[in-house]
Design an enzyme around this catalytic site. Structure first.
Site, PDB file in Angstrom:
ATOM      1  N   ASP A  13     -12.539  -2.294  39.045  1.00  0.00           N
ATOM      2  CA  ASP A  13     -11.492  -3.326  39.023  1.00  0.00           C
ATOM      3  C   ASP A  13     -11.136  -3.839  40.414  1.00  0.00           C
ATOM      4  O   ASP A  13      -9.983  -4.209  40.678  1.00  0.00           O
ATOM      5  CB  ASP A  13     -10.224  -2.807  38.317  1.00  0.00           C
ATOM      6  CG  ASP A  13     -10.522  -2.352  36.900  1.00  0.00           C
ATOM      7  OD1 ASP A  13     -11.367  -2.990  36.246  1.00  0.00           O
ATOM      8  OD2 ASP A  13      -9.923  -1.358  36.462  1.00  0.00           O
ATOM      9  N   GLY A  40     -14.620  -4.811  32.570  1.00  0.00           N
ATOM     10  CA  GLY A  40     -13.830  -6.003  32.246  1.00  0.00           C
ATOM     11  C   GLY A  40     -13.759  -6.813  33.525  1.00  0.00           C
ATOM     12  O   GLY A  40     -13.125  -6.391  34.480  1.00  0.00           O
ATOM     13  N   HIS A  41     -14.478  -7.906  33.570  1.00  0.00           N
ATOM     14  CA  HIS A  41     -14.555  -8.723  34.787  1.00  0.00           C
ATOM     15  C   HIS A  41     -13.836 -10.048  34.553  1.00  0.00           C
ATOM     16  O   HIS A  41     -14.225 -10.823  33.686  1.00  0.00           O
ATOM     17  CB  HIS A  41     -16.021  -8.949  35.184  1.00  0.00           C
ATOM     18  CG  HIS A  41     -16.736  -7.675  35.535  1.00  0.00           C
ATOM     19  ND1 HIS A  41     -18.068  -7.616  35.851  1.00  0.00           N
ATOM     20  CD2 HIS A  41     -16.276  -6.398  35.634  1.00  0.00           C
ATOM     21  CE1 HIS A  41     -18.393  -6.357  36.127  1.00  0.00           C
ATOM     22  NE2 HIS A  41     -17.326  -5.604  35.976  1.00  0.00           N
ATOM     23  N   GLN A 225     -18.057  -1.123  37.157  1.00  0.00           N
ATOM     24  CA  GLN A 225     -17.346   0.101  37.586  1.00  0.00           C
ATOM     25  C   GLN A 225     -17.298   0.161  39.118  1.00  0.00           C
ATOM     26  O   GLN A 225     -17.275  -0.859  39.764  1.00  0.00           O
ATOM     27  CB  GLN A 225     -18.018   1.358  36.981  1.00  0.00           C
ATOM     28  CG  GLN A 225     -17.808   1.517  35.492  1.00  0.00           C
ATOM     29  CD  GLN A 225     -18.758   0.690  34.645  1.00  0.00           C
ATOM     30  OE1 GLN A 225     -19.948   0.785  34.788  1.00  0.00           O
ATOM     31  NE2 GLN A 225     -18.233  -0.120  33.749  1.00  0.00           N
TER      32      GLN A 225
END
Ligand code: GDP
Ligand code: IMO
Ligand code: MG
Length: 425
Positions: A13, A40-41, A225
């Site tokens: 993140d 989650g980008h 990640q």
């Protein structure tokens, strides 16, 4: 032209999606090389947000060919949902510009069920996984019983493989985890019902990347990640199940390592972590709450609040070494606005000694005490600034000190979530 690998230098993140999107404007091919929809980008263009879990973050640039490499684990349902969401927003997500390697392993419902069963059985020892079936899917790959995207063209093989995988897993479900067994025929049928939509996306990814390389096109490798979640080099066992370091960009897309030129580490201006595991600079006070609130630190995948803390240059030094970082993109610098003092962890105290790299050995990172240096904070709104020299002196000082402590040039500074809110140095 230089090819670039983008990796997270902390615990995920860091803002990889934003930087991949930014760099995609001048790239021809973008390849995801590991992880799955645990990622989650988030991309933000003119205030409009797009969250991607599997599809490469270059997809908003129409000229870019976006590929999912063999190193990724792909949930077929999630992939199709993501395609549909993009199409409904007017983005071309057709097989003309989006492809999946024949060798990409597939996440099936029993992987998710096993992930959930294990986590709940571990109770207080849980890893805090995203529950997306990532670990169990990579396990099947290593056990040589996995299903790969290329299998979708062969219904009999799909049925046999699902049956084989479940013959073992159902024993775990019923005997160890006291759950219902899963129905192999139903799972195979559901998967095969998606095949007509998935098959057109299959591509010989390694050949596509190699052809692009020969033609002198620019290739961008998108990691997911972060370095300290790497299965080998991270805070084991509190890690994900793939190699997140830059060198896996070659293995995970099927090209030779000579293709990797620039290695860009994405570094958040402070530290966050989701899930369990050591985090030496974690804050439990109002400053941690400040970072969480101002940085909107809630997971893009699971919505969980992210743990927040000061920037840790010890783990960054390790990241520089493990990835061979040639440059850094420092993100979310704007979030620090309003803090009177900015602390940077420069070293650890461990067993009475000062050390400048993380200690080796399971659990040892949880035993260190961070040594801090304090820098003055800043109050100015920096989100509209586009050149390094226009930044307030205290901000420049922070950036230059990080550069010095990590030993890697900070080539990009991100001062807002939008694509444009970036300083290229
Ligand atoms: P990734 O997984 O590394 O792609 O990062 P995420 O997208 O999960 O999380 C980063 C979050 O920070 C996203 O919501 C981005 O929109 C946001 N973001 C990225 N860069 C900046 C920045 O410089 N400033 C601010 N305020 N937000 C940013
Ligand atoms: P992006 O690409 C942050 C964490 C999980 C958990 C551990 C193992 O958005 O940076 P897994 O489901 O992979 O078996 O979970 O890894 N994790 C992430 N944390 N960002 C991510 O991805 C993550 N993907 C996995 O929270 O601690
Ligand atoms: Mg993320």
């Amino acid at each position: 032209m230089a090819n670039t690998v983008i990796i997270g230098a902390q615990w995920g993140d860091e803002g990889k999606g934003k930087i991949v999107d930014l760099m995609s404007e001048h790239s021809d091919v973008i390849v995801r090389f590991q992880g799955g929809n645990n990622a989650g980008h988030t991309i933000s263009v003119a205030g409009k947000k797009t969250i991607l879990h599997l599809i490469p973050s270059g997809i908003l640039h129409p000229q870019a060919l976006c590929l999912i490499g063999n190193g990724v684990v792909l949930d077929p349902q999630v992939f199709l949902e993501e395609v549909d969401a993009l199409v409904s927003n007017g983005v071309d997500a057709s097989s003309k510009r989006l492809g999946i390697s024949y060798k990409t392993h597939l996440i099936l419902p029993y992987h998710k069920a096993l992930d959930a069963a294990r986590e709940s059985a571990r109770s207080k020892d849980k890893i805090g996984t995203t529950g997306r079936g990532i670990g169990p899917c990579y396990e099947d790959k290593a056990s040589r019983i996995g299903l790969r995207a290329g299998d979708l063209a062969r219904p009999e093989l799909v049925k046999a493989k699902v049956e084989r995988a479940l013959s073992e897993k159902n024993i775990l479900f019923t005997h160890l985890y006291q759950r219902e067994p899963m129905d192999a025929a139903k799972i195979a049928d559901e998967l095969l019902s998606l095949a007509p939509r998935l098959l057109p996306y299959l591509k010989n990814v390694e050949e596509e990347v190699s052809r692009a390389k020969m033609a002198g096109k620019k290739i961008l490798f998108e990691g997911a990640q972060g370095t300290h979640l790497d299965i080998d080099h991270g805070t084991y066992p509190f890690v994900t199940s793939s190699n997140t370091v830059a060198s896996n960009a070659a293995t995970g897309s099927g090209v030779g390592a000579d293709v990797l030129d620039t290695i860009t580490g994405i570094v958040k201006a402070y530290t966050t972590r989701v899930g369990e595991g050591a985090f030496p600079t974690e804050l439990f006070d109002s400053q941690g709450a400040f970072l969480q609130k101002n940085g909107h630190e809630f997971g893009a995948t699971t919505g969980r609040p992210r743990r927040c803390g000061w920037l840790d240059c010890v783990i960054l030094r390790a990241s520089a070494r493990l990835n061979g970082l040639t440059e850094i993109a420092l993100t979310k610098l704007d979030v620090l606005r309003g803090l009177e003092k900015l602390k940077i962890c420069t070293a650890y105290k461990y067993q009475g000694q000062e050390i400048s790299y993380p200690p080796q050995g399971e659990g040892t990172l949880g035993e260190v005490t961070p040594c801090y240096e304090e820098l003055p904070g800043f109050d100015e709104d920096i989100s509209g600034i586009r050149t390094f020299n226009a930044l307030p002196a205290n901000v420049r000082r922070y950036v230059e000190r990080v550069e010095e402590l990590v030993g890697v040039h900070i080539a990009y500074i991100s001062v807002g979530c939008d694509r444009d809110a970036t300083i290229v140095r």
